[in-house]
Design a protein around this motif. Structure first.
Motif, PDB file in Angstrom:
ATOM      1  N   HIS A 167       0.625  -4.739   4.759  1.00  0.00           N
ATOM      2  CA  HIS A 167       0.108  -4.505   3.612  1.00  0.00           C
ATOM      3  C   HIS A 167      -1.772  -4.956   5.022  1.00  0.00           C
ATOM      4  O   HIS A 167      -2.713  -3.815   4.406  1.00  0.00           O
ATOM      5  CB  HIS A 167      -0.397  -5.093   2.924  1.00  0.00           C
ATOM      6  CG  HIS A 167       0.765  -5.106   1.791  1.00  0.00           C
ATOM      7  ND1 HIS A 167       0.783  -3.659   0.999  1.00  0.00           N
ATOM      8  CD2 HIS A 167       1.521  -5.998   1.189  1.00  0.00           C
ATOM      9  CE1 HIS A 167       2.186  -4.041   1.132  1.00  0.00           C
ATOM     10  NE2 HIS A 167       2.691  -5.048   0.492  1.00  0.00           N
ATOM     11  N   ALA A 168      -1.455  -4.874   6.048  1.00  0.00           N
ATOM     12  CA  ALA A 168      -2.162  -5.548   6.557  1.00  0.00           C
ATOM     13  C   ALA A 168      -2.557  -5.306   8.201  1.00  0.00           C
ATOM     14  O   ALA A 168      -1.162  -5.477   8.488  1.00  0.00           O
ATOM     15  CB  ALA A 168      -3.344  -7.224   6.444  1.00  0.00           C
ATOM     16  N   GLY A 180      -7.462  10.047   4.236  1.00  0.00           N
ATOM     17  CA  GLY A 180      -6.889   9.371   2.966  1.00  0.00           C
ATOM     18  C   GLY A 180      -5.241   9.043   3.479  1.00  0.00           C
ATOM     19  O   GLY A 180      -4.938   9.059   2.656  1.00  0.00           O
ATOM     20  N   VAL A 181      -5.003  10.015   5.034  1.00  0.00           N
ATOM     21  CA  VAL A 181      -3.077   9.501   4.889  1.00  0.00           C
ATOM     22  C   VAL A 181      -2.761   8.424   5.035  1.00  0.00           C
ATOM     23  O   VAL A 181      -3.160   8.048   5.810  1.00  0.00           O
ATOM     24  CB  VAL A 181      -2.853  10.608   5.904  1.00  0.00           C
ATOM     25  CG1 VAL A 181      -1.768  11.614   6.463  1.00  0.00           C
ATOM     26  CG2 VAL A 181      -3.074  11.930   5.695  1.00  0.00           C
ATOM     27  N   THR A 182      -1.408   8.227   3.906  1.00  0.00           N
ATOM     28  CA  THR A 182      -1.160   6.633   3.998  1.00  0.00           C
ATOM     29  C   THR A 182       0.299   7.479   4.553  1.00  0.00           C
ATOM     30  O   THR A 182       0.387   8.453   4.258  1.00  0.00           O
ATOM     31  CB  THR A 182      -1.119   6.302   2.809  1.00  0.00           C
ATOM     32  OG1 THR A 182      -0.541   6.473   1.568  1.00  0.00           O
ATOM     33  CG2 THR A 182      -2.961   6.291   2.853  1.00  0.00           C
ATOM     34  N   PRO A 183       1.207   5.944   4.216  1.00  0.00           N
ATOM     35  CA  PRO A 183       2.672   6.463   4.663  1.00  0.00           C
ATOM     36  C   PRO A 183       3.329   6.900   3.376  1.00  0.00           C
ATOM     37  O   PRO A 183       4.181   7.797   3.294  1.00  0.00           O
ATOM     38  CB  PRO A 183       3.347   4.865   4.568  1.00  0.00           C
ATOM     39  CG  PRO A 183       2.404   4.140   5.610  1.00  0.00           C
ATOM     40  CD  PRO A 183       1.048   4.812   4.841  1.00  0.00           C
ATOM     41  N   LEU A 223       4.515   5.417  12.334  1.00  0.00           N
ATOM     42  CA  LEU A 223       3.769   5.150  12.626  1.00  0.00           C
ATOM     43  C   LEU A 223       1.709   4.381  11.771  1.00  0.00           C
ATOM     44  O   LEU A 223       0.821   4.322  12.079  1.00  0.00           O
ATOM     45  CB  LEU A 223       3.006   6.385  13.135  1.00  0.00           C
ATOM     46  CG  LEU A 223       4.287   5.940  14.680  1.00  0.00           C
ATOM     47  CD1 LEU A 223       3.746   7.191  15.920  1.00  0.00           C
ATOM     48  CD2 LEU A 223       4.217   4.781  15.865  1.00  0.00           C
ATOM     49  N   LEU A 224       2.040   5.029  10.285  1.00  0.00           N
ATOM     50  CA  LEU A 224       0.979   4.876   9.299  1.00  0.00           C
ATOM     51  C   LEU A 224       1.317   3.450   8.550  1.00  0.00           C
ATOM     52  O   LEU A 224       0.253   2.876   7.869  1.00  0.00           O
ATOM     53  CB  LEU A 224       0.905   6.405   7.831  1.00  0.00           C
ATOM     54  CG  LEU A 224       0.474   7.444   8.699  1.00  0.00           C
ATOM     55  CD1 LEU A 224       1.309   8.689   7.302  1.00  0.00           C
ATOM     56  CD2 LEU A 224      -1.153   7.149   8.739  1.00  0.00           C
ATOM     57  N   LYS A 225       2.592   2.916   8.719  1.00  0.00           N
ATOM     58  CA  LYS A 225       2.922   1.521   8.028  1.00  0.00           C
ATOM     59  C   LYS A 225       1.321  -0.028   9.066  1.00  0.00           C
ATOM     60  O   LYS A 225       2.044   0.429  10.207  1.00  0.00           O
ATOM     61  CB  LYS A 225       4.042   1.632   7.540  1.00  0.00           C
ATOM     62  CG  LYS A 225       4.759   2.696   6.894  1.00  0.00           C
ATOM     63  CD  LYS A 225       5.963   2.079   7.208  1.00  0.00           C
ATOM     64  CE  LYS A 225       7.224   3.186   6.105  1.00  0.00           C
ATOM     65  NZ  LYS A 225       8.373   2.768   6.284  1.00  0.00           N
TER      66      LYS A 225
END
Length: 281
Positions: free
Chosen positions: A172-173, A133-136, A165-167
């Motif tokens: 958005h894809a 669940g970790v996001t930018p 690196l999370l992006k």
């Protein structure tokens, strides 16, 4: 510093010296373009007095100044070109002429493989934490734990890089972490470097060969100089010189030969050059 590196340094120094001389010529020409009254005897801004005894002198002064200014600009441009060449010496990668080419390429290969390993490990960490669940946009201890694990892969992975690196690759894809094309390109570099090392190791085991073509020239596969060389008894004719140049061979006074770097293409070009000179192979 090995012999090749010294040769590169000498070339850089020659180019810098040539640039300095061009600068001096540019400055001298600029001074000759002086149209002041003190230099020409003609008041500054005075138009040409047609029919006056000063007309010829005035026109000549303008022409001299124009020629001198053009010369100044040309030499200034030449100086900049020479300095650019000097700055580029040694920046074209690892040359096959370098006696330390194999160790340098081996070091390069090690670095590329290390980079590949780090990127793959980083991708595993990024994807693992993304599944958690970790996001930018994640903040706090959760993100800190993720960033710390990524830094454990390599210390140059900063928190800012961890967030990047999370992006997703396409807004958005798309995949997160290092993009597949980055790993593909890196793998291609690794393969190319390995192949080049193999080629140089094979070449280092070769010996110099001399092929004599009576009445025409000798062709030498000079392993020590890493060159294919054409050696003529005297100065070849203008037509032969044209043939040599058309196939990439250049006159090297230090070797007394027309030569180019020893490669498969050079051997093929040598055969073509011989055929154009009437040699049956």
């Amino acid at each position: 510093m090995n012999s090749y590196e010294q040769k590169q340094e000498d070339r850089r120094a020659r180019l810098e010296a040539a640039a300095d001389r061009a600068d001096e010529r540019s400055n001298a020409a600029y001074k000759r373009a002086d149209m002041s009254e003190g230099a020409t005897g003609i008041p500054f801004g005075q138009p040409i007095l047609c029919g006056h005894h000063s007309e010829g002198r005035h026109r000549a002064a303008i022409k001299r100044a124009d020629n001198a200014m053009r010369k100044s600009v040309e030499e200034d441009k030449r100086a900049k070109e020479l300095r650019a060449k000097a700055a580029s010496v040694g920046t074209g990668g690892i040359s096959s002429d370098d006696p330390d080419a194999i160790p340098k390429l081996t070091e390069k290969l090690t670095n590329l493989q290390s980079q590949q390993t780090n990127m793959k490990a980083a991708n595993r960490v990024v994807r693992k934490w993304n599944k958690k669940g970790v996001t930018p946009e994640t903040e706090g201890k959760t993100f800190d734990s993720y960033a710390a694990e990524l830094a454990g892969v390599a210390d140059f992975y900063t928190p800012a890089m961890a967030r990047e690196l999370l992006k997703p690759q396409w807004g958005h894809a798309g995949p997160i972490g290092f993009a597949p094309y980055q790993l593909t390109n890196l793998n291609a570099k690794i393969k190319a470097t390995k192949k080049r090392i193999e080629q140089l190791e094979k070449a280092s085991a070769a010996t110099t060969k001399r092929h004599e073509f009576q009445g025409v020239c000798d062709v030498v596969e000079n392993v020590e100089e890493n060159r294919v060389q054409f050696i003529f008894d005297g100065k070849p004719s203008a037509e032969v010189r044209r043939i040599m140049k058309s196939h990439g061979f250049r006159w090297a006074p230090s070797q007394g030969a027309w030569q180019r770097q020893l490669t498969g293409n050079a051997r093929y070009s040598a055969r073509l050059a011989l055929k154009e000179q009437g040699v049956e192979l």
